[in-house]
Design a protein around this motif. Structure first.
Motif, PDB file in Angstrom:
ATOM      1  N   CYS A  97     131.164 103.506  -4.592  1.00  0.00           N
ATOM      2  CA  CYS A  97     130.279 102.461  -4.644  1.00  0.00           C
ATOM      3  C   CYS A  97     130.998 101.113  -4.477  1.00  0.00           C
ATOM      4  O   CYS A  97     130.414 100.093  -4.001  1.00  0.00           O
ATOM      5  N   GLY A  98     132.107 100.985  -4.717  1.00  0.00           N
ATOM      6  CA  GLY A  98     132.804  99.707  -4.511  1.00  0.00           C
ATOM      7  C   GLY A  98     133.237  99.447  -3.139  1.00  0.00           C
ATOM      8  O   GLY A  98     133.538  98.275  -2.762  1.00  0.00           O
ATOM      9  N   VAL A  99     133.064 100.327  -2.220  1.00  0.00           N
ATOM     10  CA  VAL A  99     133.526 100.330  -0.778  1.00  0.00           C
ATOM     11  C   VAL A  99     132.294 100.553  -0.160  1.00  0.00           C
ATOM     12  O   VAL A  99     132.197 100.451   1.411  1.00  0.00           O
ATOM     13  N   ILE A 100     130.992 101.022  -0.365  1.00  0.00           N
ATOM     14  CA  ILE A 100     129.927 101.382   0.374  1.00  0.00           C
ATOM     15  C   ILE A 100     128.939 100.099   0.433  1.00  0.00           C
ATOM     16  O   ILE A 100     129.030  99.371  -0.564  1.00  0.00           O
ATOM     17  N   GLU A 101     128.312  99.809   1.645  1.00  0.00           N
ATOM     18  CA  GLU A 101     127.599  98.694   1.816  1.00  0.00           C
ATOM     19  C   GLU A 101     126.339  99.025   1.024  1.00  0.00           C
ATOM     20  O   GLU A 101     125.590 100.341   0.905  1.00  0.00           O
ATOM     21  N   PRO A 102     125.826  97.912   0.304  1.00  0.00           N
ATOM     22  CA  PRO A 102     124.637  98.448  -0.758  1.00  0.00           C
ATOM     23  C   PRO A 102     123.475  98.958  -0.297  1.00  0.00           C
ATOM     24  O   PRO A 102     123.004  99.785  -0.966  1.00  0.00           O
ATOM     25  N   GLN A 103     123.286  98.543   1.194  1.00  0.00           N
ATOM     26  CA  GLN A 103     121.894  99.231   1.445  1.00  0.00           C
ATOM     27  C   GLN A 103     122.383 100.741   1.852  1.00  0.00           C
ATOM     28  O   GLN A 103     121.137 101.699   1.934  1.00  0.00           O
ATOM     29  N   LYS A 104     123.441 101.266   1.771  1.00  0.00           N
ATOM     30  CA  LYS A 104     123.799 102.835   2.157  1.00  0.00           C
ATOM     31  C   LYS A 104     123.796 103.433   0.836  1.00  0.00           C
ATOM     32  O   LYS A 104     123.999 104.619   0.885  1.00  0.00           O
ATOM     33  N   ALA A 105     124.068 102.858  -0.190  1.00  0.00           N
ATOM     34  CA  ALA A 105     124.089 103.417  -1.645  1.00  0.00           C
ATOM     35  C   ALA A 105     122.803 104.117  -2.088  1.00  0.00           C
ATOM     36  O   ALA A 105     122.227 103.632  -3.110  1.00  0.00           O
ATOM     37  N   THR A 106     122.367 104.891  -1.625  1.00  0.00           N
ATOM     38  CA  THR A 106     121.077 105.810  -1.823  1.00  0.00           C
ATOM     39  C   THR A 106     121.206 106.570  -2.712  1.00  0.00           C
ATOM     40  O   THR A 106     119.978 107.218  -3.206  1.00  0.00           O
ATOM     41  N   VAL A 107     122.175 107.092  -3.298  1.00  0.00           N
ATOM     42  CA  VAL A 107     122.303 108.108  -4.284  1.00  0.00           C
ATOM     43  C   VAL A 107     122.559 107.370  -5.414  1.00  0.00           C
ATOM     44  O   VAL A 107     123.792 106.660  -5.812  1.00  0.00           O
ATOM     45  N   THR A 108     122.156 107.628  -6.503  1.00  0.00           N
ATOM     46  CA  THR A 108     122.592 106.999  -7.885  1.00  0.00           C
ATOM     47  C   THR A 108     123.129 107.948  -8.519  1.00  0.00           C
ATOM     48  O   THR A 108     123.018 109.147  -8.772  1.00  0.00           O
ATOM     49  N   LEU A 109     123.876 107.493  -9.731  1.00  0.00           N
ATOM     50  CA  LEU A 109     124.622 108.175 -10.594  1.00  0.00           C
ATOM     51  C   LEU A 109     123.929 109.028 -11.547  1.00  0.00           C
ATOM     52  O   LEU A 109     124.174 110.447 -11.821  1.00  0.00           O
ATOM     53  N   SER A 110     122.759 108.476 -12.151  1.00  0.00           N
ATOM     54  CA  SER A 110     122.076 109.195 -12.888  1.00  0.00           C
ATOM     55  C   SER A 110     121.582 110.613 -12.144  1.00  0.00           C
ATOM     56  O   SER A 110     121.255 111.688 -12.681  1.00  0.00           O
ATOM     57  N   GLU A 111     121.035 110.362 -10.822  1.00  0.00           N
ATOM     58  CA  GLU A 111     120.585 111.463 -10.118  1.00  0.00           C
ATOM     59  C   GLU A 111     121.711 112.430  -9.758  1.00  0.00           C
ATOM     60  O   GLU A 111     121.441 113.964 -10.047  1.00  0.00           O
ATOM     61  N   LEU A 112     123.007 112.020  -9.521  1.00  0.00           N
ATOM     62  CA  LEU A 112     124.002 113.050  -9.450  1.00  0.00           C
ATOM     63  C   LEU A 112     124.376 113.881 -10.567  1.00  0.00           C
ATOM     64  O   LEU A 112     124.541 114.976 -10.711  1.00  0.00           O
ATOM     65  N   GLU A 113     124.283 112.850 -11.961  1.00  0.00           N
ATOM     66  CA  GLU A 113     124.519 113.737 -13.112  1.00  0.00           C
ATOM     67  C   GLU A 113     123.546 114.606 -13.448  1.00  0.00           C
ATOM     68  O   GLU A 113     123.875 116.010 -14.021  1.00  0.00           O
ATOM     69  N   ARG A 114     122.173 114.324 -13.070  1.00  0.00           N
ATOM     70  CA  ARG A 114     121.095 115.420 -13.346  1.00  0.00           C
ATOM     71  C   ARG A 114     121.569 116.588 -12.497  1.00  0.00           C
ATOM     72  O   ARG A 114     121.514 117.849 -12.943  1.00  0.00           O
ATOM     73  N   LEU A 115     121.612 116.539 -11.349  1.00  0.00           N
ATOM     74  CA  LEU A 115     122.078 117.545 -10.557  1.00  0.00           C
ATOM     75  C   LEU A 115     123.088 118.579 -10.933  1.00  0.00           C
ATOM     76  O   LEU A 115     123.362 119.373 -10.715  1.00  0.00           O
ATOM     77  N   ARG A 116     124.188 117.497 -11.315  1.00  0.00           N
ATOM     78  CA  ARG A 116     125.250 118.345 -11.652  1.00  0.00           C
ATOM     79  C   ARG A 116     125.148 119.175 -12.880  1.00  0.00           C
ATOM     80  O   ARG A 116     125.765 120.190 -12.872  1.00  0.00           O
ATOM     81  N   ARG A 117     124.550 118.808 -13.818  1.00  0.00           N
ATOM     82  CA  ARG A 117     124.069 119.560 -15.080  1.00  0.00           C
ATOM     83  C   ARG A 117     123.637 120.994 -14.777  1.00  0.00           C
ATOM     84  O   ARG A 117     123.943 122.104 -14.816  1.00  0.00           O
ATOM     85  N   SER A 118     122.602 120.808 -13.888  1.00  0.00           N
ATOM     86  CA  SER A 118     122.044 122.177 -13.241  1.00  0.00           C
ATOM     87  C   SER A 118     122.995 122.808 -12.595  1.00  0.00           C
ATOM     88  O   SER A 118     122.848 124.225 -12.622  1.00  0.00           O
ATOM     89  N   ALA A 119     123.677 122.476 -11.706  1.00  0.00           N
ATOM     90  CA  ALA A 119     124.830 123.168 -10.865  1.00  0.00           C
ATOM     91  C   ALA A 119     125.892 123.809 -11.703  1.00  0.00           C
ATOM     92  O   ALA A 119     126.208 124.916 -11.250  1.00  0.00           O
ATOM     93  N   ALA A 120     126.092 123.106 -12.593  1.00  0.00           N
ATOM     94  CA  ALA A 120     127.016 123.716 -13.753  1.00  0.00           C
ATOM     95  C   ALA A 120     126.608 124.853 -14.383  1.00  0.00           C
ATOM     96  O   ALA A 120     127.340 125.564 -15.058  1.00  0.00           O
ATOM     97  N   ARG A 121     125.307 124.762 -14.712  1.00  0.00           N
ATOM     98  CA  ARG A 121     124.643 125.744 -15.663  1.00  0.00           C
ATOM     99  C   ARG A 121     124.375 126.974 -15.013  1.00  0.00           C
ATOM    100  O   ARG A 121     123.109 127.557 -14.484  1.00  0.00           O
ATOM    101  N   ARG A 122     125.364 128.001 -14.875  1.00  0.00           N
ATOM    102  CA  ARG A 122     125.342 129.161 -14.174  1.00  0.00           C
ATOM    103  C   ARG A 122     125.832 130.258 -14.886  1.00  0.00           C
ATOM    104  O   ARG A 122     126.900 130.346 -15.449  1.00  0.00           O
ATOM    105  N   SER A 123     124.821 131.098 -15.435  1.00  0.00           N
ATOM    106  CA  SER A 123     125.037 132.104 -16.507  1.00  0.00           C
ATOM    107  C   SER A 123     126.034 133.034 -15.872  1.00  0.00           C
ATOM    108  O   SER A 123     126.816 133.724 -16.790  1.00  0.00           O
TER     109      SER A 123
END
Length: 252
Positions: free
Chosen positions: A75-101
């Motif tokens: 995010c420190g090198v991405i132009e503001p208008q291109k940063a369309t992915v939020t950290l909270s979204e990634l963290e939520r998806l990461r939790r689901s991706a890691a929850r693999r029985s």
């Protein structure tokens, strides 16, 4: 990795829908950066290229701390208008991706197998003092997917990704009880190459109850692989135990 610096767009064959959803958004974030070549991205993020490639394909899911560090750096090198992915979204998806029985089941299975004393002649023999072999190149160690070390590493990574701390510690304890110094140092070396220092330290500390002689053997083997930091950790973990034994003898 494809030619001309481009990356393969295929997903790892073990990806499920949740993991693909996470990988898609992570790739979107990476593509938004000024770095189009994967090696440049890895260098900027200060992580091994092999780790970034695994995140890109979905073979591995970054830990919560690493994901946050990657996001903040990009995010420190991405132009503001291109940063369309939020950290909270990634963290939520990461939790689901890691929850693999099935990953957790595999971790438990490998944990059980490595806790059995070595009786198979096909397993590597214990290291002989004074005849320690130098570390193999990382690419050679990774080309042995059926080895006990590779299975153990896979189980450790899977357990951490699934948030199974107890399983992770159980595997680390089993490694210290069932494997020879050469095998343990090979696992630590591979984890170090992968940038998984936390897991490498867990393997070392899983054998906190080593007697002094065992700790010295492992420390010497690690030093033979130029893993001095881990050798020091082995000895620091063993010193309290050694000190307690000395105090007991003195009181007697």
């Amino acid at each position: 990795m494809a030619a001309a610096g481009h990356v393969n767009e295929h997903y790892w064959k073990g990806c499920d829908a949740d993991r693909i959803a996470f990988v898609d958004r992570l790739r979107h974030l990476l593509r938004s950066s000024p770095y189009s070549i994967q090696g440049a991205r890895a260098s900027f993020l200060d992580i091994p290229l092999s780790s970034l490639s695994c995140y890109w394909s979905g073979r591995r899911v970054p830990g919560q701390v690493r994901l946050k560090e990657m996001y903040q750096a990009l995010c420190g090198v991405i132009e503001p208008q291109k940063a369309t992915v939020t950290l909270s979204e990634l963290e939520r998806l990461r939790r689901s991706a890691a929850r693999r029985s099935r990953d957790v089941t595999a971790a438990v299975r490998v944990s059980s197998s490595v806790s059995v004393p070595r009786v198979d002649d096909r397993m590597p023999a214990p290291a002989v003092p004074g005849r320690i072999r130098p570390a193999l190149p990382a690419r050679d160690r990774r080309n042995a997917p059926n080895s006990a070390a590779a299975q153990t590493i896979g189980a450790l990574v899977a357990a951490e990704a699934a948030g199974e701390r107890r399983t992770l510690l159980g595997i680390a304890w089993s490694v210290s009880k069932a494997m020879a110094p050469g095998e343990i140092s090979a696992i630590v070396a591979e984890l170090h190459d992968m940038g998984r220092v936390d897991l490498a330290e867990a393997v070392i500390l899983g054998g906190r109850e080593r007697v002094q002689a065992e700790a010295i053997d492992l420390a010497l083997t690690l030093m033979g692989r130029e893993l001095t930091v881990y050798a020091e950790l082995v000895m620091r973990a063993a010193l309290p135990s050694a000190g307690s034994a000395a105090d007991t003898r003195h009181r007697a």
